[in-house]
Design an enzyme around this catalytic site. Sequence first.
Site, mmCIF file in Angstrom:
data_model
loop_
_atom_site.group_PDB
_atom_site.id
_atom_site.type_symbol
_atom_site.label_atom_id
_atom_site.label_comp_id
_atom_site.label_asym_id
_atom_site.label_seq_id
_atom_site.Cartn_x
_atom_site.Cartn_y
_atom_site.Cartn_z
ATOM 1 N N GLY A 234 0.778 -1.229 0.000
ATOM 2 C CA GLY A 234 0.000 0.000 0.000
ATOM 3 C C GLY A 234 0.809 1.278 0.000
ATOM 4 N N GLN A 235 2.132 1.186 -0.149
ATOM 5 C CA GLN A 235 2.956 2.399 -0.165
ATOM 6 C C GLN A 235 2.659 3.196 -1.423
ATOM 7 O OE1 GLN A 235 7.199 1.716 0.070
ATOM 8 N NE2 GLN A 235 7.638 3.867 0.473
ATOM 9 N N THR A 236 2.274 4.462 -1.246
ATOM 10 C CA THR A 236 1.971 5.331 -2.390
ATOM 11 C C THR A 236 2.993 6.454 -2.527
ATOM 12 O OG1 THR A 236 0.456 6.636 -1.036
ATOM 13 C CG2 THR A 236 -0.506 4.864 -2.353
ATOM 14 N N VAL A 237 3.658 6.804 -1.454
ATOM 15 C CA VAL A 237 4.748 7.783 -1.487
ATOM 16 C C VAL A 237 6.028 6.981 -1.300
ATOM 17 C CG1 VAL A 237 5.776 9.777 -0.338
ATOM 18 C CG2 VAL A 237 3.280 9.614 -0.562
ATOM 19 N N HIS B 22 8.283 6.758 5.369
ATOM 20 C CA HIS B 22 7.646 7.559 6.416
ATOM 21 C C HIS B 22 6.915 6.602 7.347
ATOM 22 C CE1 HIS B 22 4.823 7.259 3.053
ATOM 23 N NE2 HIS B 22 3.838 7.384 3.923
ATOM 24 N N HIS C 74 3.962 6.135 10.170
ATOM 25 C CA HIS C 74 2.716 6.702 10.680
ATOM 26 C C HIS C 74 2.621 6.440 12.178
ATOM 27 C CE1 HIS C 74 0.750 7.274 6.695
ATOM 28 N NE2 HIS C 74 1.608 6.314 6.351
#
Length: 106
Positions: A68-71, A75, A77
């Site tokens: 699900g990594q989109t960037v 990072h 959360h």
Amino acid sequence: MLTIRDGFPVSLGHTLIIPKRHVASFFDVTPEERNQLFDAIDHAKQELDKEISPDGYNIGINSGEAAGQTVMHLHIHLIPRFNGDCTDPKGGIRWIFPDKAKYWDD
């Protein structure tokens, strides 16, 4: 490290911890960077505890498109949780696959 509030928060205080060096995955950081990331999580938690006093936290890292990594810059959360913010929090992040989430007997 950079610590900022998420632009699309899932809860009040949803915070991102981001290394300054560009690295796509948690698995690509150096041991020193890993320690700095965990120190930054601790510091952010202390600040959130003072500011909004959550009842719990989820800590999440999406690593790779399949996760699900989109960037594509690492990072972490830090998501404050509050009693009553969902019907039943039992199972936590396992609910990304609802058919596998409930593994306990009532």
